[in-house]
Scaffold this motif. Structure first.
Motif, PDB file in Angstrom:
ATOM      1  N   GLN A   1       0.826  -1.218   0.000  1.00 24.89           N
ATOM      2  CA  GLN A   1       0.000   0.000   0.000  1.00 24.89           C
ATOM      3  C   GLN A   1       0.859   1.268   0.000  1.00 24.89           C
ATOM      4  O   GLN A   1       0.556   2.232  -0.709  1.00 24.89           O
ATOM      5  CB  GLN A   1      -0.914   0.010   1.232  1.00 24.89           C
ATOM      6  CG  GLN A   1      -2.014  -1.046   1.165  1.00 24.89           C
ATOM      7  CD  GLN A   1      -2.995  -0.913   2.327  1.00 24.89           C
ATOM      8  OE1 GLN A   1      -3.325   0.192   2.741  1.00 24.89           O
ATOM      9  NE2 GLN A   1      -3.453  -2.029   2.845  1.00 24.89           N
TER      10      GLN A   1
ATOM     11  N   ALA B   1       2.680   1.783  -3.276  1.00 29.05           N
ATOM     12  CA  ALA B   1       1.706   2.251  -4.276  1.00 29.05           C
ATOM     13  C   ALA B   1       1.453   3.756  -4.095  1.00 29.05           C
ATOM     14  O   ALA B   1       1.445   4.518  -5.071  1.00 29.05           O
ATOM     15  CB  ALA B   1       0.414   1.455  -4.147  1.00 29.05           C
TER      16      ALA B   1
ATOM     17  N   SER C   1      -4.614  -0.725  -4.747  1.00 34.04           N
ATOM     18  CA  SER C   1      -3.498  -1.501  -4.175  1.00 34.04           C
ATOM     19  C   SER C   1      -3.943  -2.539  -3.148  1.00 34.04           C
ATOM     20  O   SER C   1      -3.196  -3.480  -2.860  1.00 34.04           O
ATOM     21  CB  SER C   1      -2.473  -0.556  -3.530  1.00 34.04           C
ATOM     22  OG  SER C   1      -3.021   0.095  -2.399  1.00 34.04           O
TER      23      SER C   1
ATOM     24  N   GLY D   1       3.829  -1.468  -6.117  1.00 37.88           N
ATOM     25  CA  GLY D   1       3.307  -0.116  -6.324  1.00 37.88           C
ATOM     26  C   GLY D   1       3.755   0.457  -7.656  1.00 37.88           C
ATOM     27  O   GLY D   1       2.969   1.084  -8.376  1.00 37.88           O
TER      28      GLY D   1
END
Ligand code: GRG
Length: 289
Positions: free
Chosen positions: A50, A53, A63, A190
């Motif tokens: 996360q 991203a 994500s 990401g």
């Protein structure tokens, strides 16, 4: 926001999606053991997905499924690693392991189902366009499979019956695969979600994965069983070569510091935006669980 709050927030997002995805597998007798397998833990790999991203301007609407996918693979690896034919553990994340509660056959199938679920999650249209989804699926297959995490586990098992203990170089190679490959995928996901090249984040992920593993060896050598939520002192009891047996406790600590510095330096081009990831690198080695 403090690092702990950011980790908890990312955990809730990843966990919410995982629970929903597992419940959607019903009816199957595997729902309960799958939910048990994904419960708890730090959620560090999902956090890295996360936050990496976010670094590339991708929100958790896209994500979160990738975060849930890597946590599903990680949970499967723990369920299988805990089996009597592997590391033979009866406690994980402070709870009885899946085979202790449901038996070995169910534990094998729970791991299998979590592995498949990871790729189902990545196939969802909410993740991105077809090219992006395919790249994530391919890269996670490689990272988790016989060239990545499973290779590391196979090398680890072979080492148990080898005629001599592993050298520092060999243990580094083993752990870069066994633990490092999923960290690398988590940090590069990401960039892939944003359609960018993964190389800048690889430079962060490699030292981070190794530092995390050395910290794990330190916890095994001197940690608190209750805090860790799993059996400790296993490596010394098994006479296994680890970073601690090869470098000594102080040497291992010094090495984690060097690696965290290296990981943080790799984030320099991202500036202040990468503060959460810098904190994650420090957390990876300062943690007690
Ligand atoms: C059985 C295919 C197969 C692979 C197993 C990763 C692995 C390979 C086994 C795990 C054994 C182990 C305890 C390795 C040490 C590093 C590690 C992965 C620790 C657990 O990860 P954490 O601390 O766990 O992130 P939580 O519970 O927080 O998710």
């Amino acid at each position: 926001m403090s690092f702990r709050s950011a980790l908890d927030k990312a955990f809730d997002i990843t966990q919410g999606l995982l629970v929903k995805a597992i419940n959607s597998q019903a009816p199957t007798p595997l729902v309960e053991p799958m939910l048990h397998a994904v419960a708890g833990g730090k959620g560090l790999r999902g956090f890295l997905v996360q936050k990496s991203a976010e670094l590339y301007g991708v929100g958790h609407d896209r994500s979160a499924r990738a975060a849930a996918a890597v946590e599903a693979i990680h949970a499967y690896s723990l369920v299988h690693d805990d089996l009597p034919c592997m590391d033979d553990d009866d406690q994980r994340r402070g709870q009885p392991t899946v085979h202790v509660k449901w038996g070995e056959a169910v534990a094998v199938l729970t791991g299998d189902s979590l592995q498949s679920l990871a790729f189902e999650l990545l196939s969802d249209e909410a993740v991105g366009n077809t090219d992006t989804r395919l790249e994530l699926i391919e890269s996670l297959s490689v990272s988790a499979g016989a060239r990545g995490m499973v290779r590391g586990q196979a090398l680890d098992i072979a080492a148990e019956t080898a005629e001599r203990p592993l050298t520092l170089e060999e243990i580094t190679e083993l752990q870069m695969a066994k633990t490092g490959a999923l960290f690398e995928w988590s940090c590069t996901a990401g960039a892939i979600l944003a359609g960018e090249g993964p190389e800048p984040m690889r430079k962060f992920a490699r030292p981070l994965g190794l530092a995390f593993q050395i910290a794990d060896d330190i916890i095994d050598a001197e940690g608190d069983t209750e805090l860790a939520g799993k059996r400790l002192r296993k490596d010394a009891a098994a006479g296994k070569a680890t970073f601690v047996s090869l470098l000594g406790l102080e040497g291992a600590r010094a090495r984690t510091k060097e690696l965290v510095d290296e990981a943080e330096a790799a984030l320099a081009p991202f500036g202040a935006k990468a503060e959460n990831l810098r904190q994650a690198a420090r957390f990876a080695v300062e943690r007690r669980m």
